[in-house]
Write a protein that holds these residues in place. Structure first.
Motif, PDB file in Angstrom:
ATOM      1  N   UNK A 129       0.837  -1.225  -0.100  1.00 18.45           N
ATOM      2  CA  UNK A 129       0.156  -0.222   0.047  1.00 18.45           C
ATOM      3  C   UNK A 129       0.799   1.261   0.145  1.00 18.45           C
ATOM      4  N   UNK A 130       1.998   1.398   0.881  1.00 23.02           N
ATOM      5  CA  UNK A 130       2.813   2.432   0.801  1.00 23.02           C
ATOM      6  C   UNK A 130       3.265   2.856  -0.386  1.00 23.02           C
ATOM      7  N   UNK A 131       3.870   1.818  -1.199  1.00 20.10           N
ATOM      8  CA  UNK A 131       4.264   2.287  -2.575  1.00 20.10           C
ATOM      9  C   UNK A 131       3.366   2.530  -3.673  1.00 20.10           C
ATOM     10  N   UNK A 132       2.158   2.103  -3.459  1.00 16.56           N
ATOM     11  CA  UNK A 132       0.882   2.448  -4.170  1.00 16.56           C
ATOM     12  C   UNK A 132       0.529   3.772  -3.763  1.00 16.56           C
ATOM     13  N   UNK A 133       0.413   4.228  -2.911  1.00 21.03           N
ATOM     14  CA  UNK A 133       0.224   5.480  -2.529  1.00 21.03           C
ATOM     15  C   UNK A 133       1.249   6.587  -2.832  1.00 21.03           C
ATOM     16  N   UNK A 134       2.505   6.023  -2.718  1.00 23.85           N
ATOM     17  CA  UNK A 134       3.487   6.934  -3.242  1.00 23.85           C
ATOM     18  C   UNK A 134       3.630   7.164  -4.683  1.00 23.85           C
TER      19      UNK A 134
END
Length: 286
Positions: A181-186
């Motif tokens: 999720x973190x990479x997705x939002x980034x």
């Protein structure tokens, strides 16, 4: 947005109340097998090893070097009823949802906001549902996206092996996969993608002056914890715990702690601290 399951949904699915038992000393990594007094076999003596995939706040995320969250707290209650400790293990979501981590005996249980699907039931035995879920679409504030038709021609970030990724594919839209999720939002913040689709509850904490949830996709999904196929003893123990914590108010109190809400019944307790800020991963998870 997501809705918590009513109390009766968990109580009705309970199958057997199992007594607590004592466990031996644990080790840092899962080893062979160990069967406790209740007949539940664990991959590491004295611990319920749980494969999970942070960051996915508030269900699982890292805080002060430890993996915490609602899923960890709930599986911690299962571990407590077994008389052992809970031991989270950071694991790639594809190995979690496919059952590979369970079959390799890396862990006893998988807990990572996993939607129960017919396909996953072929590889995992699921507990009774413990949470209702829908998908959400996160976009940059000011973007003219109000519905599914507005996603045509856009590049949409999805988390690999998730039902959000399946929805994008089935809708005939263009998706770009990310490991967490973190990479997705980034990627959304960096302009690498035009929108991000994931469970709406984990997207909502990222709303700000820069990002907003444009709309919710009603899917009727439900989360469950997973165990190896045929691991009836652990499955029954987990369901018994879910029934107990629903009846005694523990479930509502934990939801209040991690969501800052009162849960589903009057027994819920308010959080004593502010929710943690959403976490992001700079590197893909293991």
């Amino acid at each position: 947005m997501r809705h918590l399951l009513p109390t009766t949904a968990l109580v009705a699915g309970a199958v057997l109340a199992l007594g607590a038992c004592s466990g031996g000393s644990g080790s840092d990594e899962p080893t062979g097998g160990s069967t406790d007094a209740s007949g539940v076999e664990l991959v590491s003596p004295g611990a319920l090893t749980v494969c999970t995939n942070p960051p996915y706040e508030p269900f699982e995320f890292e805080q002060d070097g430890e993996i915490v969250g609602l899923d960890i707290a709930l599986t911690g209650e299962i571990a407590k009823d077994l008389g052992v400790e809970v031991r989270p293990l950071n694991t790639g979501f594809d190995a979690i949802e496919s059952g590979a981590a369970l079959n390799a005996k890396q862990c006893d249980m998988v807990a990572s906001a996993i939607t129960i699907t017919e396909g996953r039931k072929q590889n995992i035995d699921f507990t009774d549902p413990y949470f209702d879920a829908d998908q959400g679409v996160l976009v940059a504030s000011g973007t003219t996206v109000e519905g599914e038709d507005d996603l045509e021609g856009l590049t949409i970030g999805v988390q690999q092996a998730t039902t959000g990724a399946e929805w994008v594919t089935e809708a005939g839209l263009t998706g770009t996969e990310f490991e967490d999720l973190g990479l997705q939002v980034q990627a959304l913040r960096n302009g690498q993608v035009d929108a991000a689709v994931n469970d709406v509850t984990v997207l909502e904490p990222f709303e700000s002056d820069e990002l907003t949830v444009a709309f919710v996709i009603k899917t009727g999904e439900q989360y469950g914890f997973g165990v190896r196929k045929g691991n009836t003893a652990l499955l029954e123990a987990a369901n018994a715990t879910l029934a107990r914590i629903t009846e005694d108010g523990t479930y509502d109190a934990l939801v209040a702690q991690y969501f800052g809400t009162g849960g589903t019944t009057e027994s819920a307790a308010p959080s004593e601290s502010e929710p943690a800020e959403p976490t992001e991963s700079a590197e893909p998870t293991d």
